[in-house]
Enzyme design. Structure first.
Site, PDB file in Angstrom:
ATOM      1  N   HIS A  50      53.783  50.056  29.455  1.00  0.00           N
ATOM      2  CA  HIS A  50      52.626  50.471  30.232  1.00  0.00           C
ATOM      3  C   HIS A  50      52.932  50.812  31.694  1.00  0.00           C
ATOM      4  O   HIS A  50      52.157  51.526  32.323  1.00  0.00           O
ATOM      5  CB  HIS A  50      51.544  49.390  30.169  1.00  0.00           C
ATOM      6  CG  HIS A  50      50.791  49.378  28.874  1.00  0.00           C
ATOM      7  ND1 HIS A  50      51.421  49.206  27.657  1.00  0.00           N
ATOM      8  CD2 HIS A  50      49.479  49.535  28.589  1.00  0.00           C
ATOM      9  CE1 HIS A  50      50.517  49.240  26.690  1.00  0.00           C
ATOM     10  NE2 HIS A  50      49.340  49.442  27.226  1.00  0.00           N
ATOM     11  N   ARG A 107      51.209  36.738  28.252  1.00  0.00           N
ATOM     12  CA  ARG A 107      50.405  37.939  28.021  1.00  0.00           C
ATOM     13  C   ARG A 107      51.029  39.186  28.645  1.00  0.00           C
ATOM     14  O   ARG A 107      50.701  40.311  28.249  1.00  0.00           O
ATOM     15  CB  ARG A 107      48.974  37.733  28.532  1.00  0.00           C
ATOM     16  CG  ARG A 107      48.046  38.885  28.177  1.00  0.00           C
ATOM     17  CD  ARG A 107      46.587  38.551  28.408  1.00  0.00           C
ATOM     18  NE  ARG A 107      45.745  39.704  28.108  1.00  0.00           N
ATOM     19  CZ  ARG A 107      44.427  39.670  27.991  1.00  0.00           C
ATOM     20  NH1 ARG A 107      43.781  38.523  28.147  1.00  0.00           N
ATOM     21  NH2 ARG A 107      43.738  40.760  27.732  1.00  0.00           N
ATOM     22  N   HIS A 155      51.241  54.179  32.698  1.00  0.00           N
ATOM     23  CA  HIS A 155      50.203  54.331  33.714  1.00  0.00           C
ATOM     24  C   HIS A 155      50.624  55.317  34.801  1.00  0.00           C
ATOM     25  O   HIS A 155      49.788  56.064  35.334  1.00  0.00           O
ATOM     26  CB  HIS A 155      49.866  52.977  34.337  1.00  0.00           C
ATOM     27  CG  HIS A 155      49.072  52.086  33.438  1.00  0.00           C
ATOM     28  ND1 HIS A 155      48.921  50.732  33.663  1.00  0.00           N
ATOM     29  CD2 HIS A 155      48.373  52.350  32.299  1.00  0.00           C
ATOM     30  CE1 HIS A 155      48.174  50.211  32.712  1.00  0.00           C
ATOM     31  NE2 HIS A 155      47.832  51.170  31.875  1.00  0.00           N
ATOM     32  N   LYS A 189      47.599  40.247  19.101  1.00  0.00           N
ATOM     33  CA  LYS A 189      46.978  40.185  20.417  1.00  0.00           C
ATOM     34  C   LYS A 189      46.163  38.907  20.586  1.00  0.00           C
ATOM     35  O   LYS A 189      46.184  38.286  21.652  1.00  0.00           O
ATOM     36  CB  LYS A 189      46.096  41.409  20.663  1.00  0.00           C
ATOM     37  CG  LYS A 189      45.592  41.469  22.104  1.00  0.00           C
ATOM     38  CD  LYS A 189      45.112  42.836  22.522  1.00  0.00           C
ATOM     39  CE  LYS A 189      44.824  42.852  24.020  1.00  0.00           C
ATOM     40  NZ  LYS A 189      44.349  44.193  24.480  1.00  0.00           N
ATOM     41  N   GLU A 226      49.954  52.345  20.456  1.00  0.00           N
ATOM     42  CA  GLU A 226      49.802  50.918  20.760  1.00  0.00           C
ATOM     43  C   GLU A 226      50.254  50.056  19.596  1.00  0.00           C
ATOM     44  O   GLU A 226      50.809  48.980  19.784  1.00  0.00           O
ATOM     45  CB  GLU A 226      48.351  50.597  21.123  1.00  0.00           C
ATOM     46  CG  GLU A 226      47.920  51.046  22.510  1.00  0.00           C
ATOM     47  CD  GLU A 226      48.409  50.126  23.620  1.00  0.00           C
ATOM     48  OE1 GLU A 226      49.071  49.108  23.321  1.00  0.00           O
ATOM     49  OE2 GLU A 226      48.135  50.430  24.790  1.00  0.00           O
ATOM     50  N   HIS A 270      45.929  57.714  26.485  1.00  0.00           N
ATOM     51  CA  HIS A 270      46.633  56.464  26.781  1.00  0.00           C
ATOM     52  C   HIS A 270      47.754  56.175  25.801  1.00  0.00           C
ATOM     53  O   HIS A 270      48.877  55.820  26.197  1.00  0.00           O
ATOM     54  CB  HIS A 270      45.634  55.301  26.797  1.00  0.00           C
ATOM     55  CG  HIS A 270      46.256  53.981  27.145  1.00  0.00           C
ATOM     56  ND1 HIS A 270      46.818  53.719  28.378  1.00  0.00           N
ATOM     57  CD2 HIS A 270      46.416  52.858  26.406  1.00  0.00           C
ATOM     58  CE1 HIS A 270      47.298  52.488  28.393  1.00  0.00           C
ATOM     59  NE2 HIS A 270      47.066  51.942  27.211  1.00  0.00           N
ATOM     60  N   ASN A 303      52.066  44.346  28.067  1.00  0.00           N
ATOM     61  CA  ASN A 303      52.214  45.498  28.958  1.00  0.00           C
ATOM     62  C   ASN A 303      53.469  46.307  28.656  1.00  0.00           C
ATOM     63  O   ASN A 303      53.803  47.230  29.418  1.00  0.00           O
ATOM     64  CB  ASN A 303      52.253  45.032  30.413  1.00  0.00           C
ATOM     65  CG  ASN A 303      50.931  44.447  30.876  1.00  0.00           C
ATOM     66  OD1 ASN A 303      49.872  44.970  30.543  1.00  0.00           O
ATOM     67  ND2 ASN A 303      50.985  43.359  31.631  1.00  0.00           N
ATOM     68  N   GLU A 321      46.870  36.360  31.837  1.00  0.00           N
ATOM     69  CA  GLU A 321      48.130  37.055  32.099  1.00  0.00           C
ATOM     70  C   GLU A 321      48.970  36.386  33.192  1.00  0.00           C
ATOM     71  O   GLU A 321      49.479  37.036  34.107  1.00  0.00           O
ATOM     72  CB  GLU A 321      47.851  38.515  32.478  1.00  0.00           C
ATOM     73  CG  GLU A 321      49.047  39.425  32.247  1.00  0.00           C
ATOM     74  CD  GLU A 321      48.697  40.898  32.417  1.00  0.00           C
ATOM     75  OE1 GLU A 321      49.358  41.561  33.214  1.00  0.00           O
ATOM     76  OE2 GLU A 321      47.770  41.363  31.746  1.00  0.00           O
ATOM     77  N   ARG A 343      25.939  38.450  37.421  1.00  0.00           N
ATOM     78  CA  ARG A 343      27.108  37.555  37.355  1.00  0.00           C
ATOM     79  C   ARG A 343      27.537  37.242  35.925  1.00  0.00           C
ATOM     80  O   ARG A 343      28.206  36.245  35.673  1.00  0.00           O
ATOM     81  CB  ARG A 343      26.857  36.254  38.135  1.00  0.00           C
ATOM     82  CG  ARG A 343      26.628  36.453  39.624  1.00  0.00           C
ATOM     83  CD  ARG A 343      26.720  35.136  40.368  1.00  0.00           C
ATOM     84  NE  ARG A 343      26.558  35.326  41.805  1.00  0.00           N
ATOM     85  CZ  ARG A 343      25.422  35.093  42.463  1.00  0.00           C
ATOM     86  NH1 ARG A 343      24.353  34.670  41.807  1.00  0.00           N
ATOM     87  NH2 ARG A 343      25.352  35.288  43.766  1.00  0.00           N
ATOM     88  N   LYS A 388      39.938  42.105  28.857  1.00  0.00           N
ATOM     89  CA  LYS A 388      40.222  42.875  30.067  1.00  0.00           C
ATOM     90  C   LYS A 388      39.187  43.988  30.195  1.00  0.00           C
ATOM     91  O   LYS A 388      39.053  44.828  29.300  1.00  0.00           O
ATOM     92  CB  LYS A 388      41.619  43.490  30.010  1.00  0.00           C
ATOM     93  CG  LYS A 388      42.744  42.545  30.352  1.00  0.00           C
ATOM     94  CD  LYS A 388      44.048  43.328  30.429  1.00  0.00           C
ATOM     95  CE  LYS A 388      45.195  42.468  30.905  1.00  0.00           C
ATOM     96  NZ  LYS A 388      46.448  43.248  31.014  1.00  0.00           N
TER      97      LYS A 388
END
Length: 365
Positions: A251, A244, A255, A230, A188, A268, A248, A240, A124, A146
């Protein structure tokens, strides 16, 4: 070694520092000595990076009093899977890692996402430290918490928000990066100028040649400013729910490109570069920006060695893929669109015809 440059990510009790510089193993060792870690530790890396830097990191951790074990995974996006995660969970259990045993992510974005996912789920949650070695990982995936693995139906669909204890971005690692890996990081970095900082975008335009070869001054400027942007965004919206989302930018189409090409044809940053142009095309079609703004983005993208189109895709395939994206809610895509260089907005009512037009422009010169 010069003292590391630090960027703080302010998240209350979960706050942490990003250390930037060259030769950061002594700083890593000093940091570990200050933590309440158990002695047993796990370094997760891939077969390429681990062979180069694994022993140096392990030595620094041993000097700090830890007993680290190195676990190598195959290089590439395929390692971001539940199957590979299960192998690492088994290794961690067999080693007897406990709730204070740290996990160190040594590598690029794939390793960082995978190791962070392991750290978030094992018992956990155990502490983890990001040691990003690629330009892309240093400016993007290692910062913000993330962590995820992929599913056959989409990228990063199984994961969590889980912050590292620290990030050590050693710029010396750039010496072993192939040119393509430099370019993917620049994909990026361009994004940060588009979404948040017009002056930074202009700096990239002025210093494109230095950026492309990662001169020491340009590298530090780009990584530091990207991390600052960031960190600022994440501090205001860790999970997000609002601001935030601007991270993206580009993206959604990116993606889709990655999914349509099996995660092997484009890395990427290359996909983000094309996706960023796609978002600019949508923005222009909606009257949010002038064609001259699109041309600035297109010209900088080309100067930094990034693709302007994505081959091997179809408009129908890309359009279908965007509805498996995490940013799609109740069948509506939350598009991040440009209002100017350095300013964006989120909009979910973009007509299908405009989206398809933008995708078509992303597929042919």
């Amino acid at each position: 070694m010069r003292e590391a440059h630090k960027v703080r990510v302010e998240l209350g009790a979960a706050s942490y520092d990003i250390f930037l510089g060259e030769g950061l193993c002594p700083a890593l060792s000093a940091f570990v000595k200050e933590q309440n870690f158990s002695r047993k530790a796990l370094i997760i890396s891939d077969e390429n990076v681990g062979k180069i830097y694994g022993e140096g990191v392990a030595k620094a951790l041993r000097e700090a009093g830890l007993c680290p074990e190195l676990h190598l995974v195959p290089a590439g996006e395929g390692s971001k899977s539940l199957a590979v995660a299960d192998e690492i969970f088994t290794h961690a259990i067999e080693l007897g890692l406990d709730r204070r045993s740290p996990i160190f992510a040594l590598g690029g974005g794939v390793v960082g996402d995978l190791a962070g996912f392991i750290a978030a789920a094992y018992m956990r949650g155990v502490p983890f430290v990001q040691l990003p070695t690629s330009l892309l990982a240093q400016v993007d995936s290692s910062v913000g918490g993330k962590v995820a693995v992929n599913h056959r139906l989409g990228k990063n669909l199984i994961g969590a928000f889980y912050q590292p204890a620290a990030v050590f971005a050693d710029l010396a690692a750039f010496a072993t990066l192939p040119k393509r890996e430099i370019c993917t990081g620049l994909g990026e970095i361009i994004k940060y100028g588009i979404i948040f900082d017009a002056d930074f975008f202009a700096w990239l335009e002025e210093h494109a040649a230095d950026a492309l070869i990662l001169s020491p001054e340009a590298a530090l400027t780009m990584v530091a400013r990207s991390c600052e942007i960031k960190a600022d965004v994440v501090a205001k919206d860790e999970r997000e729910s609002g601001l935030r989302r601007i991270l993206n930018y580009g993206h959604t189409i990116a993606h889709a490109i990655e999914k349509e090409t099996g995660y092997v044809r484009y890395n990427h940053g290359e996909a983000v570069a094309v996706g960023s142009l796609g978002a600019a095309y949508i923005s222009e079609a909606l009257g949010l920006i002038e064609a001259s703004v699109v041309e600035r983005v297109r010209r900088l993208t080309e100067r930094l060695g990034l693709p302007l189109i994505a081959e091997g895709c179809t408009v129908d395939g890309l359009y279908a893929a965007i509805f498996h994206d995490k940013k799609t809610v109740d069948g509506r895509v939350n598009w991040v669109l440009m209002e100017d260089i350095g300013k964006v907005r989120v909009q979910s009512d973009v007509p299908e015809s405009i989206v398809r037009m933008a995708m078509a422009r992303c597929l042919k010169k």
